[in-house]
Enzyme design. Structure first.
Site, PDB file in Angstrom:
ATOM      1  N   TRP A  49       0.823  -1.213   0.000  1.00  0.00           N
ATOM      2  CA  TRP A  49       0.000   0.000   0.000  1.00  0.00           C
ATOM      3  C   TRP A  49       0.852   1.255   0.000  1.00  0.00           C
ATOM      4  O   TRP A  49       1.829   1.360   0.735  1.00  0.00           O
ATOM      5  CB  TRP A  49      -0.890  -0.006   1.232  1.00  0.00           C
ATOM      6  CG  TRP A  49      -1.576   1.299   1.514  1.00  0.00           C
ATOM      7  CD1 TRP A  49      -1.053   2.379   2.190  1.00  0.00           C
ATOM      8  CD2 TRP A  49      -2.889   1.687   1.110  1.00  0.00           C
ATOM      9  NE1 TRP A  49      -1.970   3.409   2.229  1.00  0.00           N
ATOM     10  CE2 TRP A  49      -3.111   3.006   1.586  1.00  0.00           C
ATOM     11  CE3 TRP A  49      -3.915   1.052   0.412  1.00  0.00           C
ATOM     12  CZ2 TRP A  49      -4.306   3.693   1.376  1.00  0.00           C
ATOM     13  CZ3 TRP A  49      -5.102   1.739   0.213  1.00  0.00           C
ATOM     14  CH2 TRP A  49      -5.292   3.032   0.687  1.00  0.00           C
ATOM     15  N   MET A  50       0.440   2.251  -0.805  1.00  0.00           N
ATOM     16  CA  MET A  50       1.042   3.584  -0.780  1.00  0.00           C
ATOM     17  C   MET A  50      -0.072   4.607  -0.869  1.00  0.00           C
ATOM     18  O   MET A  50      -1.017   4.441  -1.631  1.00  0.00           O
ATOM     19  CB  MET A  50       2.006   3.770  -1.958  1.00  0.00           C
ATOM     20  CG  MET A  50       2.549   5.199  -2.094  1.00  0.00           C
ATOM     21  SD  MET A  50       3.652   5.411  -3.508  1.00  0.00           S
ATOM     22  CE  MET A  50       2.515   5.164  -4.870  1.00  0.00           C
ATOM     23  N   ASN A  51       0.057   5.707  -0.081  1.00  0.00           N
ATOM     24  CA  ASN A  51      -0.868   6.818  -0.276  1.00  0.00           C
ATOM     25  C   ASN A  51      -0.103   8.135  -0.408  1.00  0.00           C
ATOM     26  O   ASN A  51       0.652   8.285  -1.378  1.00  0.00           O
ATOM     27  CB  ASN A  51      -2.004   6.848   0.762  1.00  0.00           C
ATOM     28  CG  ASN A  51      -1.607   6.841   2.211  1.00  0.00           C
ATOM     29  OD1 ASN A  51      -1.053   5.850   2.706  1.00  0.00           O
ATOM     30  ND2 ASN A  51      -1.906   7.906   2.930  1.00  0.00           N
ATOM     31  N   ASP A  52      -0.238   9.082   0.509  1.00  0.00           N
ATOM     32  CA  ASP A  52       0.220  10.455   0.278  1.00  0.00           C
ATOM     33  C   ASP A  52       1.696  10.569  -0.102  1.00  0.00           C
ATOM     34  O   ASP A  52       2.555   9.930   0.533  1.00  0.00           O
ATOM     35  CB  ASP A  52       0.032  11.298   1.545  1.00  0.00           C
ATOM     36  CG  ASP A  52      -1.370  11.250   2.098  1.00  0.00           C
ATOM     37  OD1 ASP A  52      -2.216  10.544   1.532  1.00  0.00           O
ATOM     38  OD2 ASP A  52      -1.609  11.931   3.110  1.00  0.00           O
ATOM     39  N   GLN A  68       3.674   7.756   2.161  1.00  0.00           N
ATOM     40  CA  GLN A  68       3.003   6.937   3.152  1.00  0.00           C
ATOM     41  C   GLN A  68       2.961   5.494   2.644  1.00  0.00           C
ATOM     42  O   GLN A  68       2.422   5.216   1.573  1.00  0.00           O
ATOM     43  CB  GLN A  68       1.592   7.465   3.389  1.00  0.00           C
ATOM     44  CG  GLN A  68       1.547   8.826   4.066  1.00  0.00           C
ATOM     45  CD  GLN A  68       1.875   8.728   5.543  1.00  0.00           C
ATOM     46  OE1 GLN A  68       1.028   8.377   6.352  1.00  0.00           O
ATOM     47  NE2 GLN A  68       3.109   9.043   5.896  1.00  0.00           N
ATOM     48  N   TRP A  76      -4.412  -0.186   3.739  1.00  0.00           N
ATOM     49  CA  TRP A  76      -3.887   0.734   4.740  1.00  0.00           C
ATOM     50  C   TRP A  76      -3.771   0.040   6.093  1.00  0.00           C
ATOM     51  O   TRP A  76      -4.561  -0.830   6.441  1.00  0.00           O
ATOM     52  CB  TRP A  76      -4.790   1.962   4.859  1.00  0.00           C
ATOM     53  CG  TRP A  76      -4.191   3.040   5.712  1.00  0.00           C
ATOM     54  CD1 TRP A  76      -3.324   4.008   5.317  1.00  0.00           C
ATOM     55  CD2 TRP A  76      -4.420   3.257   7.109  1.00  0.00           C
ATOM     56  NE1 TRP A  76      -2.984   4.811   6.385  1.00  0.00           N
ATOM     57  CE2 TRP A  76      -3.649   4.378   7.494  1.00  0.00           C
ATOM     58  CE3 TRP A  76      -5.205   2.612   8.077  1.00  0.00           C
ATOM     59  CZ2 TRP A  76      -3.637   4.866   8.801  1.00  0.00           C
ATOM     60  CZ3 TRP A  76      -5.190   3.095   9.374  1.00  0.00           C
ATOM     61  CH2 TRP A  76      -4.419   4.209   9.721  1.00  0.00           C
ATOM     62  N   ASP A 179      -0.476  16.953   9.221  1.00  0.00           N
ATOM     63  CA  ASP A 179       0.103  17.247   7.901  1.00  0.00           C
ATOM     64  C   ASP A 179       0.788  18.619   7.830  1.00  0.00           C
ATOM     65  O   ASP A 179       0.374  19.498   7.059  1.00  0.00           O
ATOM     66  CB  ASP A 179      -0.955  17.134   6.809  1.00  0.00           C
ATOM     67  CG  ASP A 179      -1.752  15.845   6.872  1.00  0.00           C
ATOM     68  OD1 ASP A 179      -1.210  14.856   7.397  1.00  0.00           O
ATOM     69  OD2 ASP A 179      -2.900  15.828   6.410  1.00  0.00           O
ATOM     70  N   GLU A 234      -6.940  18.593   5.252  1.00  0.00           N
ATOM     71  CA  GLU A 234      -5.776  17.710   5.235  1.00  0.00           C
ATOM     72  C   GLU A 234      -4.719  18.243   4.264  1.00  0.00           C
ATOM     73  O   GLU A 234      -5.026  19.001   3.346  1.00  0.00           O
ATOM     74  CB  GLU A 234      -6.191  16.297   4.800  1.00  0.00           C
ATOM     75  CG  GLU A 234      -7.074  15.566   5.786  1.00  0.00           C
ATOM     76  CD  GLU A 234      -7.140  14.075   5.479  1.00  0.00           C
ATOM     77  OE1 GLU A 234      -6.690  13.301   6.323  1.00  0.00           O
ATOM     78  OE2 GLU A 234      -7.643  13.702   4.399  1.00  0.00           O
TER      79      GLU A 234
END
Length: 592
Positions: A49-52, A68, A76, A179, A234
């Site tokens: 998983w990868m996000n921001d 992330q 997540w 953030d 965010e």
């Protein structure tokens, strides 16, 4: 040495072109056999998983992207860490070990998003959100262990963490405080940084902090900016832009002449990124959007498709500001688990202020051209009413396409209805097969041969019903329609849409689309309107994907030019290429 002649040179050239094209096709075919939806030139880790995107920067000539990352699976997880990769060209990437994992009381429940700031001595420092032992969101700092290492492979967390905390005195909600942005210097020599937050009555705000040494922070008496009824802000981003030209501006620039500021927020209630353009009062430490901009859902979006938690940085080598954005999946979690990964980053975009001062422009960074292979060109073709023309000669699953349309008979445009104010709704409800005046016309990408599957990116032109707007009598609508993108009905196949701020009576209608197996990034009107989508065809995969230009309107449309390139695959986080990477599954949850 063999004696060279024209025939030898010509034969060598033909052989080179043949081999280059063969390699591109081989790459696409090999990729399709193993992972049909894994991309060829978009950033993603080897698995999971990868996000921001977090803390992008350039340091000692090396580009860095933190992100992330869940080392333990394709969904997540609270044990989120800062993944890390490096590049010399923003195209090819080498995996580095995670920058840091949960290891202190101030981040024991996750290392969430943040930013990098380069101090005046050239040292990079990370501010990030940690989830502490009480599940509160707090702001922490991390510093490089060895500043002489251009790859910044080791980071440490000072024991003074956390630096900023919610408490009963400041009244900050511990669940809505996260953030931190890249910090900037004021004329008084003090640092400023903002952190996203919201109040219980849904006032979104950018909480402002000040510091003399970057480690001891004091909350300002008022936020940098706020807006009622917007919910949690965010991943805020605050940066200067030049009102002339496309060069970027350093985040701490003291110049006030010729500078505007941009405040971008990611609204959790809509999961979209919105921005305003305005002025930053350095004496009062407040940001005021220009007339016509409000920091809410009415503000322009960076991208009208799948795109969130974006982050910019200033590239001081090429004097440009570069934008990254997280592009999440449109497939169900069970499919992500099966394929072993989830999440992409958009291809990096240069971002700058349009000469009108009313919108930002975005464009793929020039380095994408290093991947270009076979090129196909059209000039002055006519797309007759109801026609579809195939673009032969490029790898349609992995391509870069630029097309310029000209519409002559604008008086034949349909009049837009007064109630048609939501472009996504117009695109979603419009029947693609029903003829209208001007459009839909555009591209069909990732299309199967029999058109059972395709994703269409197109324009429609309407006559305006606004009698007060004498300067532009027309409305240009851009759509990205995923409704027929896959035979798999479990995917989210939403259609996206946006208006494009161009006047078709004086300007061409331009479109650039990047196609990469399961992602379609489109730039309309020279980058004033961007739409990104995720698609998962079952038939239009690899060499079975096709590319078409089409016009379903009742009036002809001129293609002034079309250029399409096959794109080679980049080297992206290939573990066999990295001497530094450790296997993620060797990490225990408590490893620091």
């Amino acid at each position: 040495m063999a004696k060279l002649n024209r025939s030898n040179i010509g034969l060598s050239l033909l052989l080179s072109l043949f081999l280059a094209n063969f390699i591109i096709h081989l790459e696409a075919s090999h990729q399709d056999l193993n992972q049909p939806y894994r991309t060829g030139y978009h950033f993603q880790p080897p698995r999971n998983w990868m996000n921001d995107p977090n803390g992008p920067m350039i340091y000692k000539g090396i580009y860095h992207l933190f992100y992330q990352y869940n080392p333990y699976g394709a969904v997540w997880d609270v044990r989120i860490v800062w993944g890390h990769s490096t590049s010399v060209d923003l195209v090819n990437w080498i995996s580095q070990p995670p920058a840091f994992n949960p290891s202190q009381p101030s981040d024991t429940n996750g290392c969430w998003s943040g930013s990098v700031t380069i101090l005046p001595n050239g040292k990079p420092v990370i501010l990030y959100t940690g989830i502490d032992q009480n599940k509160s969101q707090v702001q922490n700092v991390a510093v490089p262990v060895n500043v002489s290492d251009p790859y910044l492979r080791e980071w440490s967390k000072p024991p003074r963490n956390p630096l900023m905390t919610p408490n009963a005195v400041n009244g900050i909600n511990p669940d809505r405080f996260r953030d931190p942005t890249t910090a900037w210097l004021g004329r008084d020599g003090e640092w400023r940084v903002i952190v996203g937050s919201s109040t219980d009555d849904r006032r979104g705000l950018a909480i402002l902090y000040n510091s003399k040494d970057f480690f001891n922070w004091t909350q300002s008496t008022k936020p940098l900016h706020y807006e009622d009824l917007t919910g949690m802000w965010e991943c805020p981003d605050f940066f200067p832009v030049s009102i002339t030209g496309s060069d970027g501006v350093e985040t701490s620039s003291f110049s006030e002449n010729g500078i505007k500021h941009v405040l971008k927020v990611s609204l959790i209630e809509t999961l979209h990124d919105y921005y305003t353009i305005g002025s930053y009062d350095r004496e009062k430490d407040v940001y005021v959007p220009d007339l016509g901009f409000v920091q809410n859902g009415s503000a322009p979006r960076l991208d009208y498709g799948k795109y969130y938690a974006s982050k910019t940085f200033y590239d001081d080598v090429k004097k440009r500001r570069i934008l990254w954005g997280w592009v999440n999946e449109s497939s169900p979690a069970k499919d992500d688990i099966k394929k072993g990964w989830s999440g992409l980053q958009s291809f990096p975009r240069k971002i700058w202020l349009d000469e009108s001062g009313k919108q930002l422009l975005q464009w793929p960074i020039e380095e994408i051209e290093t991947l270009r292979g076979t090129q196909v060109n059209w000039h002055k073709k006519v797309l007759k009413a109801g026609s579809t023309l195939q673009v032969h000669g490029v790898t349609a699953a992995q391509a870069d396409v630029e097309v310029s349309f000209k519409v002559k008979e604008l008086e034949k445009a349909d009049v837009i209805e007064p109630s048609w104010t939501d472009p996504q709704k117009i695109c979603s409800e419009g029947d693609f097969s029903v003829n209208s005046g001007l459009g839909p016309f555009g591209l069909m990408v990732l299309a199967s041969k029999d058109m059972e599957e395709y994703t269409s990116v197109y324009f429609r032109i309407f006559k305006s019903n606004d009698d007060t707007n004498k300067n532009n009598k027309y409305v240009v609508l851009m759509c990205s329609d995923q409704s027929r993108s896959s035979l798999n009905e479990e995917n989210d196949k939403s259609t996206f849409g946006a208006f494009v701020a161009i006047d078709p009576s004086h300007q061409t209608v331009s479109l650039r689309t990047l196609i990469d197996h399961s992602i379609v990034e489109s730039y309309g009107g020279g980058g004033g309107t961007c739409i990104t989508s995720r698609v998962y065809p079952k038939l239009a995969i690899g060499e079975n994907a096709n590319l078409f230009a089409f016009n379903k309107g009742t009036q002809s449309v001129d293609v002034l030019s079309l250029s399409a390139w096959s794109l080679k695959s980049a080297q992206i986080n290939d573990e066999s290429m990295s001497p530094f990477i450790e296997r993620e599954d060797s990490h225990s949850p408590n490893q620091s």
